[in-house]
Design a protein around this motif. Structure first.
Motif, short mmCIF file in Angstrom:
data_model
loop_
_atom_site.label_atom_id
_atom_site.label_comp_id
_atom_site.label_asym_id
_atom_site.label_seq_id
_atom_site.Cartn_x
_atom_site.Cartn_y
_atom_site.Cartn_z
N THR A 64 0.88 -1.30 0.28
CA THR A 64 0.19 -0.47 0.25
C THR A 64 1.02 0.87 -0.29
O THR A 64 1.68 1.76 0.80
N VAL A 65 0.73 2.20 -0.67
CA VAL A 65 1.15 3.53 -1.38
C VAL A 65 0.19 4.21 -0.80
O VAL A 65 -0.76 4.78 -1.39
N MET A 66 0.47 5.18 0.14
CA MET A 66 -0.47 5.91 0.54
C MET A 66 0.23 7.75 0.76
O MET A 66 1.21 8.00 0.50
N SER A 67 -0.64 8.20 0.32
CA SER A 67 -0.39 10.05 -0.30
C SER A 67 -0.72 10.60 1.23
O SER A 67 -0.88 10.26 2.16
N LEU A 76 0.08 -0.03 8.84
CA LEU A 76 -0.75 -0.40 8.03
C LEU A 76 -0.46 0.22 6.63
O LEU A 76 -1.44 -0.01 5.63
N THR A 77 0.33 0.62 6.14
CA THR A 77 1.23 0.91 4.74
C THR A 77 2.36 0.57 4.83
O THR A 77 2.92 0.64 5.17
N SER A 78 2.82 0.29 3.30
CA SER A 78 4.01 0.32 3.34
C SER A 78 4.90 1.15 2.62
O SER A 78 6.51 1.15 3.35
N GLU A 79 4.23 2.78 2.03
CA GLU A 79 5.17 3.89 2.21
C GLU A 79 3.95 4.74 1.85
O GLU A 79 3.29 4.30 1.92
N VAL A 80 4.99 5.81 1.64
CA VAL A 80 4.51 7.40 2.20
C VAL A 80 5.08 7.75 1.15
O VAL A 80 6.03 7.98 1.08
N SER A 98 -1.80 -6.06 10.81
CA SER A 98 -0.90 -5.16 11.01
C SER A 98 -0.49 -4.24 11.85
O SER A 98 0.49 -3.59 11.49
N ALA A 99 -1.76 -3.95 12.55
CA ALA A 99 -1.00 -2.86 13.34
C ALA A 99 -1.51 -3.31 15.15
O ALA A 99 -0.88 -2.93 16.28
N GLY A 100 -1.92 -4.70 15.50
CA GLY A 100 -2.43 -5.16 16.86
C GLY A 100 -3.86 -4.47 17.01
O GLY A 100 -4.42 -3.79 16.69
N ARG A 101 -4.13 -5.45 18.98
CA ARG A 101 -5.29 -5.14 18.64
C ARG A 101 -5.91 -3.76 19.64
O ARG A 101 -6.69 -3.27 19.03
N HIS A 102 -4.70 -3.34 20.39
CA HIS A 102 -5.52 -2.46 20.60
C HIS A 102 -5.44 -1.06 19.80
O HIS A 102 -6.34 -0.06 19.58
#
Length: 252
Positions: free
Chosen positions: A114-117, A170-174, A144-148
């Protein structure tokens, strides 16, 4: 192929573009089916897949007005589409701008990369309309991010902006604003020249190790969401959303 979803095949890469800019690329049943058809076709015609929206939005989630009229997105079918993207033997990448919310968040997280702006965000806003996360989000986010952090997204319905999404895993890069698709194209072009059997085996092994709860999550979400859709809180949540006011939930 519906004009709500555009496809482009170049040099072994299929780009699937959600094309409903008037609704920030909100997803109807027809749109989801078109995405599914494009992805399925890519398995035999391409070496990599990009799923994207436009510079304003990846997807704002389910089209509430449209999906209510259609009787809902059809969650069992939506789950099958998310699963088909995960199981695709070729690598997939989401190029995310603006919101990736609700089922749109699941669609982005189902991709392998996932590539996010920097101006984009992930959001699970279901509780704002009296529902629970679906589309496998309860498993995809937690894996990816855990329970909490999954709880925080689900219970607060807050936006998780790209920088924080990267920190959470949650994302591979920005990328800089407007560069997400260009970067996705660079990565997909490299994949198109890679070893397809090795990619398929690697994907399968990693997903099998990390998404062990996904099918159970689909079942729990389907049962929970079906019950919640019969509640007065859901009816009030949708009405309040359409009327652009705060909901008055009663727990009924």
């Amino acid at each position: 192929m519906t004009s709500n979803v555009l496809t482009d095949l170049r040099d072994g890469v299929v780009t699937v573009t959600i094309n409903r800019p008037e609704s920030l690329n909100a997803l109807t049943r027809e749109t989801m089916e078109a995405v599914a058809a494009a992805v399925a076709k890519a398995a035999t015609t391409a070496r990599a897949v990009i799923i994207t929206g436009n510079d304003r939005s990846f997807s704002s989630g389910a089209d509430l007005q449209g999906s209510v009229q259609e009787g809902g997105l059809g969650l069992d079918r939506a789950n099958a589409i998310i699963r088909s993207i995960i199981d695709l033997p070729i690598p997939t990448i989401a190029a995310v701008s603006g919101p990736a919310a609700g089922i749109g968040c699941s669609l982005a997280l189902a991709c392998d990369y996932t590539v996010m702006s920097e101006e984009s965000y992930l959001m699970l806003a279901f509780t704002k309309i009296g529902l629970m996360p679906d589309g496998g989000a309860t498993a995809l986010v937690a894996a990816s991010a855990g329970r909490h952090r999954a709880m925080k997204m689900a219970l607060t319905a807050q936006k998780v902006w790209a920088k924080e999404a990267f920190e959470w895993g949650l994302t591979s890069e920005v990328t800089q604003a407007g560069e997400q698709l260009n970067r996705a194209q660079e990565i997909a072009a490299q994949w198109a020249q890679g070893a397809p059997l090795a990619f398929a085996s690697s994907k399968g092994a990693i997903n099998a190790a990390t998404l062990t709860e996904l099918d159970d999550a689909f079942d729990r979400e389907l049962k929970g969401q079906t019950a919640l859709r019969e509640s007065k809180d859901f009816a009030e949540g949708v009405t309040a959303f359409i009327e652009k006011r705060g909901p008055n939930f009663t727990g009924e």
